[in-house]
Design a protein around this motif. Sequence first.
Motif, PDB file in Angstrom:
ATOM      1  N   ARG A   1       0.815  -1.210   0.000  1.00  0.00           N
ATOM      2  CA  ARG A   1       0.000   0.000   0.000  1.00  0.00           C
ATOM      3  C   ARG A   1       0.852   1.265   0.000  1.00  0.00           C
ATOM      4  NH1 ARG A   1      -4.436   1.024  -1.743  1.00  0.00           N
ATOM      5  NH2 ARG A   1      -4.847   2.632  -0.190  1.00  0.00           N
ATOM      6  N   PHE A   2       2.078   1.153   0.488  1.00  0.00           N
ATOM      7  CA  PHE A   2       2.940   2.324   0.617  1.00  0.00           C
ATOM      8  C   PHE A   2       4.274   2.037  -0.059  1.00  0.00           C
ATOM      9  CE2 PHE A   2       0.004   2.291   4.192  1.00  0.00           C
ATOM     10  CZ  PHE A   2      -0.557   3.559   4.092  1.00  0.00           C
ATOM     11  N   GLY A   3       4.620   2.909  -1.004  1.00  0.00           N
ATOM     12  CA  GLY A   3       5.831   2.718  -1.788  1.00  0.00           C
ATOM     13  C   GLY A   3       6.954   3.631  -1.344  1.00  0.00           C
ATOM     14  N   PRO A   4       8.088   3.601  -2.062  1.00  0.00           N
ATOM     15  CA  PRO A   4       9.265   4.391  -1.676  1.00  0.00           C
ATOM     16  C   PRO A   4       9.037   5.893  -1.728  1.00  0.00           C
ATOM     17  CG  PRO A   4       9.574   3.340  -3.829  1.00  0.00           C
ATOM     18  CD  PRO A   4       8.343   2.751  -3.239  1.00  0.00           C
TER      19      PRO A   4
ATOM     20  N   PRO B   1       7.242   3.037  23.449  1.00  0.00           N
ATOM     21  CA  PRO B   1       6.355   3.033  22.280  1.00  0.00           C
ATOM     22  C   PRO B   1       6.065   4.446  21.787  1.00  0.00           C
ATOM     23  CG  PRO B   1       5.112   2.609  24.292  1.00  0.00           C
ATOM     24  CD  PRO B   1       6.556   2.599  24.676  1.00  0.00           C
ATOM     25  N   ARG B   2       6.048   4.609  20.469  1.00  0.00           N
ATOM     26  CA  ARG B   2       5.769   5.889  19.827  1.00  0.00           C
ATOM     27  C   ARG B   2       4.641   5.717  18.819  1.00  0.00           C
ATOM     28  NH1 ARG B   2       9.256  10.292  21.348  1.00  0.00           N
ATOM     29  NH2 ARG B   2      10.387   9.413  23.105  1.00  0.00           N
ATOM     30  N   VAL B   3       4.124   6.833  18.350  1.00  0.00           N
ATOM     31  CA  VAL B   3       3.123   6.786  17.296  1.00  0.00           C
ATOM     32  C   VAL B   3       3.824   6.926  15.948  1.00  0.00           C
ATOM     33  CG1 VAL B   3       1.324   7.708  18.788  1.00  0.00           C
ATOM     34  CG2 VAL B   3       2.635   9.269  17.331  1.00  0.00           C
ATOM     35  N   GLY B   4       3.177   6.404  14.912  1.00  0.00           N
ATOM     36  CA  GLY B   4       3.713   6.483  13.564  1.00  0.00           C
ATOM     37  C   GLY B   4       2.667   6.992  12.597  1.00  0.00           C
ATOM     38  N   PHE B   5       3.101   7.209  11.368  1.00  0.00           N
ATOM     39  CA  PHE B   5       2.230   7.839  10.373  1.00  0.00           C
ATOM     40  C   PHE B   5       2.665   7.379   8.986  1.00  0.00           C
ATOM     41  CE2 PHE B   5       1.555  11.470   7.457  1.00  0.00           C
ATOM     42  CZ  PHE B   5       0.198  11.646   7.581  1.00  0.00           C
ATOM     43  N   ALA B   6       1.692   6.981   8.179  1.00  0.00           N
ATOM     44  CA  ALA B   6       1.961   6.608   6.795  1.00  0.00           C
ATOM     45  C   ALA B   6       0.938   7.294   5.907  1.00  0.00           C
ATOM     46  CB  ALA B   6       1.891   5.092   6.616  1.00  0.00           C
ATOM     47  N   SER B   7       1.398   7.821   4.782  1.00  0.00           N
ATOM     48  CA  SER B   7       0.494   8.546   3.883  1.00  0.00           C
ATOM     49  C   SER B   7       0.886   8.322   2.434  1.00  0.00           C
ATOM     50  CB  SER B   7       0.516  10.042   4.200  1.00  0.00           C
ATOM     51  OG  SER B   7      -0.299  10.759   3.286  1.00  0.00           O
ATOM     52  N   ARG B   8      -0.114   7.956   1.634  1.00  0.00           N
ATOM     53  CA  ARG B   8       0.036   7.921   0.183  1.00  0.00           C
ATOM     54  C   ARG B   8      -0.233   9.298  -0.418  1.00  0.00           C
ATOM     55  NH1 ARG B   8      -1.248   3.049  -2.477  1.00  0.00           N
ATOM     56  NH2 ARG B   8      -2.848   4.126  -3.716  1.00  0.00           N
ATOM     57  N   LEU B   9      -0.844  10.172   0.363  1.00  0.00           N
ATOM     58  CA  LEU B   9      -1.133  11.527  -0.092  1.00  0.00           C
ATOM     59  C   LEU B   9       0.073  12.424   0.176  1.00  0.00           C
ATOM     60  CD1 LEU B   9      -4.773  11.970   1.286  1.00  0.00           C
ATOM     61  CD2 LEU B   9      -4.050  11.101  -0.945  1.00  0.00           C
ATOM     62  N   PRO B  10       0.263  13.455  -0.618  1.00  0.00           N
ATOM     63  CA  PRO B  10       1.381  14.378  -0.357  1.00  0.00           C
ATOM     64  C   PRO B  10       1.157  15.167   0.922  1.00  0.00           C
ATOM     65  CG  PRO B  10      -0.018  15.206  -2.134  1.00  0.00           C
ATOM     66  CD  PRO B  10      -0.500  13.819  -1.830  1.00  0.00           C
ATOM     67  N   LEU B  11       2.245  15.688   1.474  1.00  0.00           N
ATOM     68  CA  LEU B  11       2.183  16.476   2.695  1.00  0.00           C
ATOM     69  C   LEU B  11       2.521  17.929   2.396  1.00  0.00           C
ATOM     70  CD1 LEU B  11       3.947  14.168   5.319  1.00  0.00           C
ATOM     71  CD2 LEU B  11       1.571  14.177   4.578  1.00  0.00           C
ATOM     72  N   ALA B  12       1.822  18.834   3.083  1.00  0.00           N
ATOM     73  CA  ALA B  12       2.112  20.258   2.953  1.00  0.00           C
ATOM     74  C   ALA B  12       3.220  20.686   3.901  1.00  0.00           C
ATOM     75  CB  ALA B  12       0.849  21.083   3.220  1.00  0.00           C
ATOM     76  N   GLU B  13       3.429  19.910   4.989  1.00  0.00           N
ATOM     77  CA  GLU B  13       4.469  20.193   5.976  1.00  0.00           C
ATOM     78  C   GLU B  13       5.044  18.874   6.476  1.00  0.00           C
ATOM     79  OE1 GLU B  13       2.804  22.419   9.175  1.00  0.00           O
ATOM     80  OE2 GLU B  13       1.975  23.997   7.889  1.00  0.00           O
ATOM     81  N   ASP B  14       6.282  18.892   6.917  1.00  0.00           N
ATOM     82  CA  ASP B  14       6.879  17.694   7.504  1.00  0.00           C
ATOM     83  C   ASP B  14       6.159  17.340   8.803  1.00  0.00           C
ATOM     84  OD1 ASP B  14       8.753  17.510   5.498  1.00  0.00           O
ATOM     85  OD2 ASP B  14      10.280  18.633   6.603  1.00  0.00           O
ATOM     86  N   PRO B  15       5.952  16.046   9.071  1.00  0.00           N
ATOM     87  CA  PRO B  15       5.341  15.638  10.346  1.00  0.00           C
ATOM     88  C   PRO B  15       6.168  16.134  11.531  1.00  0.00           C
ATOM     89  CG  PRO B  15       5.392  13.804   8.804  1.00  0.00           C
ATOM     90  CD  PRO B  15       6.215  14.890   8.188  1.00  0.00           C
ATOM     91  N   GLU B  16       5.468  16.517  12.600  1.00  0.00           N
ATOM     92  CA  GLU B  16       6.114  17.134  13.758  1.00  0.00           C
ATOM     93  C   GLU B  16       5.685  16.425  15.043  1.00  0.00           C
ATOM     94  OE1 GLU B  16       5.830  21.343  16.284  1.00  0.00           O
ATOM     95  OE2 GLU B  16       4.449  20.901  14.621  1.00  0.00           O
TER      96      GLU B  16
END
Length: 335
Positions: free
Chosen positions: A71-74, A89-104
Amino acid sequence: MNVKIGTFNVLNLARVGERYYDDTPPYTAAEFDKKADWIAEQLRRMDADVVGFQEVFHVEALREVCTRSGRFGPDDTVVAPGADGLSGPRVGFASRLPLAEDPEPIELFPDGVDAPADGIALPGGTFSRPVLRARVVLDEAAGTTCTVFVVHLKSKRPTVRPDAVDHDPREEALGKARSLVRRAAEAVALRLLLLAEIVDNDQPAIVLGDLNDGTRAVTTDVVMGDAPSRFWPPPQQPELRRAYWDRLLYSAHELVSRRTGRDVSYTHIFSGHYDNLDHILVSQEFYERNPARIADAVDLRYFNDHLVDSQLSDDRRDRIVSDHAQLVAEIRLRS
């Protein structure tokens, strides 16, 4: 255009051979392979464009399962800030959609959480698991973005003194209360972050995650906010009512179940108790009664067929599969 957004507590996702808790053996290569395959298959079933994850110990393990899913490519985003195996333990995030800002990642509470009233004050400080904030582009042509918060609030597990006697009922009661206070403080801190994001603008926001409480628990209500009542603010003051709507979040579970007239949902089973601990909350820009909304929450799917009720079954859940259901909300963007 439809977009699918999900949340997934993966239950202690760590690399092969690396101990994630002192009292728990690390995964063998065979165990990790089975766990990674199971998570990858769930991601394929979810078919989501954006996923928030909880209980990630190593970002490399998260990238591995996302790659296996297909589902998620390079070129897609897969991150879990701070998931180095040493920080819990931490939270994570995956997106096939583009991002307007880097995750923070956000670890510190905003100012004001510990403001006292009537001699009572919540503890200030930090989130037990840092919140992750990301700005996702929902519609490139229209320039529509949405702020996504991935969260994992303090669990109900009792916070007990190191020298406490095991199963002491008094200490168990105190421990549950301590955990509740911590979770309440985190809920307020998250609420303040949300208000800074959504008030006095048209910026939509979505919360994805394990809030460790039910849809109408006090801590969840804190995150969502209170709607105006039938009588206040009065109709003669529409600007006050609009201000109320502007700062609310809505449960995708409640929006969909109210429209469909059905509710057979649960995301966690413990000692025979079926709970909704995992949530997708949306701002008024996705609320069906808002004439200026940008999208509608048209469906909410629960992937919970792997959960086992220990009061009804002798099956023992292993650590390969998650002890939480996965949720996917489908939102339909309006032209």
